[in-house]
Design a protein around this motif. Structure first.
Motif, short mmCIF file in Angstrom:
data_model
loop_
_atom_site.label_atom_id
_atom_site.label_comp_id
_atom_site.label_asym_id
_atom_site.label_seq_id
_atom_site.Cartn_x
_atom_site.Cartn_y
_atom_site.Cartn_z
N ASP A 128 0.82 -1.35 0.15
CA ASP A 128 -0.03 -0.10 -0.05
C ASP A 128 0.87 1.22 0.01
OD1 ASP A 128 -1.51 2.05 0.55
OD2 ASP A 128 -2.75 1.07 2.26
N PRO A 129 0.83 2.35 -0.99
CA PRO A 129 1.62 3.40 -1.18
C PRO A 129 1.42 4.05 0.27
CG PRO A 129 -0.32 3.67 -2.57
CD PRO A 129 -0.24 2.03 -1.99
N HIS A 130 0.35 4.06 1.01
CA HIS A 130 0.28 4.94 2.05
C HIS A 130 0.78 4.17 3.67
CE1 HIS A 130 -1.69 7.97 0.01
NE2 HIS A 130 -2.66 7.01 -0.60
N ALA A 131 1.16 2.84 3.16
CA ALA A 131 1.60 2.15 4.48
C ALA A 131 2.92 2.80 4.98
CB ALA A 131 1.84 0.75 3.98
N GLY A 132 2.83 2.87 6.47
CA GLY A 132 3.96 3.32 7.06
C GLY A 132 3.84 4.77 7.58
N VAL A 133 2.92 5.41 6.67
CA VAL A 133 2.96 6.87 6.78
C VAL A 133 2.18 7.20 8.18
CG1 VAL A 133 1.88 9.16 5.87
CG2 VAL A 133 2.95 7.34 4.57
N GLU A 134 0.87 6.65 8.37
CA GLU A 134 0.35 6.96 9.55
C GLU A 134 0.07 5.47 10.58
OE1 GLU A 134 -0.82 9.53 10.43
OE2 GLU A 134 -0.54 10.88 8.67
N ASP A 135 0.38 4.53 9.99
CA ASP A 135 -0.07 3.39 10.65
C ASP A 135 1.13 2.45 11.14
OD1 ASP A 135 1.19 2.26 8.28
OD2 ASP A 135 -0.52 0.81 7.94
N PHE A 136 2.16 3.10 11.25
CA PHE A 136 3.50 2.41 11.51
C PHE A 136 3.29 2.06 13.21
CE2 PHE A 136 7.96 1.82 12.95
CZ PHE A 136 8.46 1.09 11.97
N PRO A 137 2.94 2.96 13.99
CA PRO A 137 3.12 2.38 15.42
C PRO A 137 1.98 1.51 15.48
CG PRO A 137 2.81 4.98 15.16
CD PRO A 137 2.65 4.49 13.59
N GLN A 138 0.97 1.26 14.50
CA GLN A 138 0.07 0.13 14.86
C GLN A 138 0.73 -1.16 14.49
OE1 GLN A 138 -0.83 3.34 13.59
NE2 GLN A 138 -1.88 3.91 15.50
N ARG A 139 1.44 -1.01 13.46
CA ARG A 139 2.01 -2.11 12.88
C ARG A 139 3.17 -2.66 13.74
NH1 ARG A 139 1.97 -3.31 7.11
NH2 ARG A 139 0.63 -1.83 6.03
N LEU A 140 3.84 -1.82 14.36
CA LEU A 140 4.85 -2.21 15.46
C LEU A 140 4.09 -2.83 16.67
CD1 LEU A 140 7.70 -1.72 16.66
CD2 LEU A 140 7.02 0.39 17.53
N ALA A 141 3.01 -2.08 17.27
CA ALA A 141 2.47 -2.73 18.37
C ALA A 141 2.03 -4.21 18.20
CB ALA A 141 1.35 -1.87 18.89
#
Length: 331
Positions: A128-141
């Motif tokens: 997803d070209p937007h991946a990691g922009v806003e959702d990185f903390p959620q992915r980390l958790a």
């Protein structure tokens, strides 16, 4: 301020592919370097995720980490880093949980946000070209949950992975990862090996905003930087033209295979300035120059660890560079 003799040194290996060489050569040379630096007392040996770059062979990063760990006995082996938005956190937990089970106490998981590729490759990876922009903390958790102890009611588990508590690092070249690492109480690694411009500000952000956690009670910063050591300053400067050519070709949109060193580069004033931006933290020289440069870098940054990347054409020169650094470090 930390002293060089008391500072852990580590290795960042991009598994470079050189002109006229093969990917199999690259993997053999990575094993040789890992074995040498383990004997020399280096702490970590990290590999980085890149995709569709003809000069870097570490795309299947977890696989190569396992290969290096299997060819060594005690040096820590890990990622510098895995680009978390490229992968489901469950898959990353399974891969690194497997590695941590095979090589207990030796695996590090450094995480980044960048794609490690261009837009076409991102599309091929289904990122997803937007991946990691806003959702990185959620992915980390989510990843932390899959590596931690099973929680009541947890339906999806990483097997292997759950309960392995693989040490996590956040990597970055900007303030975002520095601030997130501080907020989460995680160790932070700054990529000055290619983006030194924001180094000092990122370190300040990390240290000033750090919150103690179950992982760390105080900030712990590692800095990656280019180092090329040789028998003399002149020899080191000559060998460094391989890295300069690589970044010059990157600026020009060309290939990134390692090229033999040259006496002089054919570049414009602007191109030279762009290359120097990438390599602004580089320490290049003979034994005394490199020792003084490392000590000065530590004084300027207060880094808790240094991770060295040596990009030269011949494998023998790369091995010798790390030997010279070790002699300065332990001497």
């Amino acid at each position: 301020m930390p002293r060089l003799a008391d500072t852990p040194l580590s290795v960042l290996d991009l598994a470079p592919i050189r002109q006229g060489g093969t990917i199999a050569d690259s993997f053999r040379e990575s094993v040789s370097l890992a074995q040498l630096t383990e004997r020399l007392g280096f702490t970590r040996y990290w590999l980085a995720e890149h995709h569709s770059l003809d000069g870097i062979a570490s795309a299947a990063t977890a696989v190569l980490i396992g290969h290096i760990a299997g060819a060594t006995s005690h040096i820590r082996v890990g990622s510098g880093g895995i680009m978390l938005p490229n992968h489901p956190p469950l898959v990353v937990a399974e891969q690194f949980g497997t590695l941590a089970t095979l090589y207990p106490g030796r695996i590090d998981l450094g995480l980044g946000r960048a794609p490690g590729s261009d837009a076409a490759t991102m599309q091929a990876m289904r990122r997803d070209p937007h991946a990691g922009v806003e959702d990185f903390p959620q992915r980390l958790a989510e990843l932390q949950g899959f590596l931690g102890e099973v929680q009541p009611g947890q339906r999806v588990r990483a097997v292997p992975g759950q309960g392995t508590h693989v040490p996590l690092w956040l990597l970055g070249s900007s303030g975002y990862s520095a601030q997130l690492a501080a907020r989460e109480g995680l160790p932070f690694a700054f990529a000055a090996q290619f983006a030194p411009g924001y180094l000092h500000e990122a370190l300040h952000l990390y240290r000033d905003n750090f919150r103690p956690s179950d992982t760390l009670d105080k900030p712990h910063a590692m800095v990656g930087l280019p180092v090329i050591a040789a028998e003399s300053d002149e020899r080191a400067e000559y060998l460094a033209t391989t890295a300069q050519q690589k970044f010059l070709n990157l600026v020009r949109g060309g290939r990134t295979r390692s090229l033999p060193p040259v006496e002089a580069l054919d570049w414009s004033t602007m191109e030279r300035a762009q290359v120097q931006q990438f390599l602004g933290a580089a320490i290049i020289g003979g034994p005394e120059t490199v020792k003084a440069g490392l000590e000065r870098f530590l004084e300027q940054t207060g880094a808790d660890e240094l991770m060295l990347n040596t990009d030269v054409f011949e494998a023998e020169d790369r091995l010798r560079s790390y030997e010279i650094v070790a002699e300065a470090w332990r001497g």
